[in-house]
Design a protein around this motif. Sequence first.
Motif, short mmCIF file in Angstrom:
data_model
loop_
_atom_site.label_atom_id
_atom_site.label_comp_id
_atom_site.label_asym_id
_atom_site.label_seq_id
_atom_site.Cartn_x
_atom_site.Cartn_y
_atom_site.Cartn_z
N LEU A 195 -25.50 86.14 6.94
CA LEU A 195 -26.47 87.17 7.47
C LEU A 195 -27.63 86.58 7.45
O LEU A 195 -28.59 86.71 8.50
CB LEU A 195 -26.23 87.98 6.14
N GLU A 196 -27.99 85.61 6.73
CA GLU A 196 -29.28 84.95 6.98
C GLU A 196 -29.44 84.23 8.37
O GLU A 196 -30.43 84.13 8.78
CB GLU A 196 -29.46 83.77 5.49
N ASP A 197 -28.20 83.41 8.41
CA ASP A 197 -28.33 82.69 9.69
C ASP A 197 -28.43 83.38 10.97
O ASP A 197 -29.11 83.03 12.01
CB ASP A 197 -26.84 81.61 9.69
N ARG A 198 -27.66 84.68 10.63
CA ARG A 198 -27.50 85.51 11.77
C ARG A 198 -29.08 86.03 12.08
O ARG A 198 -29.52 86.10 13.58
CB ARG A 198 -26.98 86.80 11.45
N LYS A 199 -30.18 86.14 11.46
CA LYS A 199 -31.26 86.36 11.53
C LYS A 199 -32.13 85.39 12.56
O LYS A 199 -33.11 85.57 13.02
CB LYS A 199 -32.16 86.92 10.08
#
Lengths: 267, 267
Positions: A195-199
């Motif tokens: 989810l961090e990478d998605r940001k």
Amino acid sequence: MLVPVDPRKPLSLTDADARPPRFTPKGDELHERLDRAVSELGDLQEVIYADRRFAILVILQGRDASGKDGTIKHVFNACNPQGCRVKSFKAPTAEELSHDYLWRVHHAIPERGMIGIFNRSHYEDVIVTRVKGLVPRKIWEARYEQINAFERHLTENSVVILKFFLHVSRDEQAEQLRERLTDPTKNWKFRAGDLEDRKLWKDYTVAYRDALRKCSTRWAPWYVVPADHNPTRNLLVTETINARLRKLKLHYPRAAQEVLDLVHTIR
Amino acid sequence: MLVPVDPRKPLSLTDADARPPRFTPKGDELHERLDRAVSELGDLQEVIYADRRFAILVILQGRDASGKDGTIKHVFNACNPQGCRVKSFKAPTAEELSHDYLWRVHHAIPERGMIGIFNRSHYEDVIVTRVKGLVPRKIWEARYEQINAFERHLTENSVVILKFFLHVSRDEQAEQLRERLTDPTKNWKFRAGDLEDRKLWKDYTVAYRDALRKCSTRWAPWYVVPADHNPTRNLLVTETINARLRKLKLHYPRAAQEVLDLVHTIR
């Protein structure tokens, strides 16, 4: 079939590019062609193993949940596990970090006769490393040429390299990540870090685009695979691999006449 | 299903023991059951990979042309190559010979979550080594207990071990070796040394029998597989593996509630 990334042209990686291209078949035709292609790859793998002249290296890159695992499972479905080795590259260990970044990669290169499949690869060293700022710009900027030289060395020494970027849209990734949380048999695949990478979607797009353009070479081309639709993705990857392998003029080695004559001595 | 070799009983390895046993199905029923078993093993492999508690080690031994390669190809056909690694043990290299004989074997043990398949193994160190007199009797005689201790250590540390001896008759081996010379796509499998080993048939039988009896343990049983008929051989191996894996009570790990709740944050 896919065409290699052209380093002299701009590279589009929009959501629309993740959808099945017009030229790909649909429905029953898609599935029939996929079955044929997967089975042909199985046949080719047998000859590669017997022939022992070439090592085949298939590199898969892509964002989280872009379908790397599923591609491996389906594309290589008809291959004998004895001639097929998957290497998943995770965050480097302390030992690996005390070497240059290609050290662990070189060690994992398949031997002649084998198909090696890299689930992630040294390209992480110009992608996640760059996006997260793990090394200074000067360091990662020098790596594109180092990687090209390394891959050139490999292809000059019997390793055939094909590189696939599985390109998913932002919506499709959301869908897949949600499924990992709602389907109990997929929980184990979920990593909060995804989810961090998605940001950081846009930063990753820039890093991927640079890596694909700077490292798509005559000897080791990059292919962008529209990956929103799984069977289409599998078909495109499989047919691209098959077309390359067919060009190798693989053959089963024949034994010498004096060996063949031994057949009369078997009692 | 196969029963483990009982170390307290004499072990018969005649040509008749290589034929399909009475209890195995034939014809369509055989093929249907084989398809089901192979597909079940594929499902089990997926859970093993997700579950990450156990490593599975399948050891295949057998004379030349007894079908080790074919067994690997067919039994693990539905497994994802990502969760399945085959290691073929050849004559040891100079570096390997300068270590104890279990050094290279230990290194090749699969990690938790993986199915490792050994095509030949450390058992060669009490079989070919013994038959060819490569080390003194005192050395190979001590190895049975060393191997039992090593395998016990592994099974006490999450490695599940299954060992299969593919037992072919003398006629069937002749047939297979002849085929390697008459079928041009099989020439590459032929090794003149196989004919030398065939002359030592009885010595090998003695060496196999000792290895199977002395090293069939509670923790790492040996199974003798009647291997003259390929589909029957594949069925027996697959069903025996499946029965063992079912007992592990494998399951997909569930994520904690606070992780599951992240689903609402995905945009």
